[in-house]
Design a protein around this motif. Sequence first.
Motif: not given
Length: 413
Positions: A268-290
């Motif tokens: 579920a999280g990877r589907l969500l990340c795939a969607w969020l990647s349209k709106y947030l940078s991959k750097e921000v997504l990486l930091l949020a995941g950590g």
Amino acid sequence: SQYTQAGEKLTKDRKTVLFLMGNYYAFLVNGALILMLGAVMPYLLKDYQLRYDQGGTLLMLQSVGNLIAAILGGIVSAYTGRRAVLVFGALAFAAGYGGAACVPVPAALPAFLILSGFGWGIINNLVNVVVSERVKGDAGAINILHMAFGVGAFLGPLLVSLSVHAGLGWRGAMGMVAVLSLILAYVFFRMDLPDAAGSNDTPHPRRKISFAFLKDLRYYVFMLILFFYVGSENSVNGWLTTYLLDTGIADEFYAQRLLSVTWIAVIAGRLLCAWLSKYLSKEVLLLAGGAGSVLFVIGLILSDSPLMVTLSVIGLGLFFAGIYPNTVANADDLLQGSGTAGGLLFSCGGLGSTILPYLVGIRAEAGGIGSGMKILIFTLFSMVLLCAVNLILSKRRGVSGRSNILKNGEMNI
């Protein structure tokens, strides 16, 4: 001419779809195989009267194979072609788990687990590289690839549970994955698989290997992120079921299924990340995941009831989900066309998966399994700091996302 162009586009699209489906299947098998060892660990400890540190050694040995293959796989593929190396990786999967299932001699387990680790390292490295090349670093597509890993990781512990309840034991489950790995070898053999230059996959006995990526500071940041993340993830995969059983928080039925629940959350999280990647940078997504991973691993260790453990595991899976694929997406410009860069990068993750689960086992033998699991707080917090460094470095590079390697070979930090 228009019809010819349309036909060529359909053919190309069809090849791309088949290419992606084949690699998604590869990661599904990869996920099932890796998670299965953690699911069978309580049975191994019981059947062979092993201690915690010996169980940790088995986890470490599989990761040793992963580490060796991740280092050598990309380099060897530059000379033999990627297809040959990927087929070998799938056959190593089959031989490793097939051997462990068929040979009832505990002394043979280390050799078979190292062999299965070879397959893990080869497939994890090269599939990440070839898919990243094909989709040009698209974070959404890479998240879907790793979602396929999550599907396999969900099915692995479930397959062990069903096999045990059906009277086939843990050996039956490992034998089934060995068969799936043989099918994977055929998939790789038939796959439309270009080499790094984009032509048909062929050996290159005189190809020069470039190490220019080593001049980029970000490369070392990504190596350390994968070291701490893969080591932490593999520790959870390998020890969660044993932790829940030995602390009395859950029974065998619940503990096995909770490991699968972790990977439902990851999917579920990877589907969500795939969607969020349209709106947030991959750097921000990486930091949020950590950051989320640190919070929920603390919650897991402090929980003493099945409900709180379940909520913590779901949260951990959701935030774990995007770390690996977004690290790959962040490093895309460094990995393009270089199996060597991918091999060294992913081998650092393999090093983490070798060392950290073993340290958890050593600490658990000395102070109990709960004490061993607390190591994960330190490792994930260290990873968060590195994710923050990556965000800072990306801002210094500017929105263009250009590599830090300048034409004159100097570093742009």
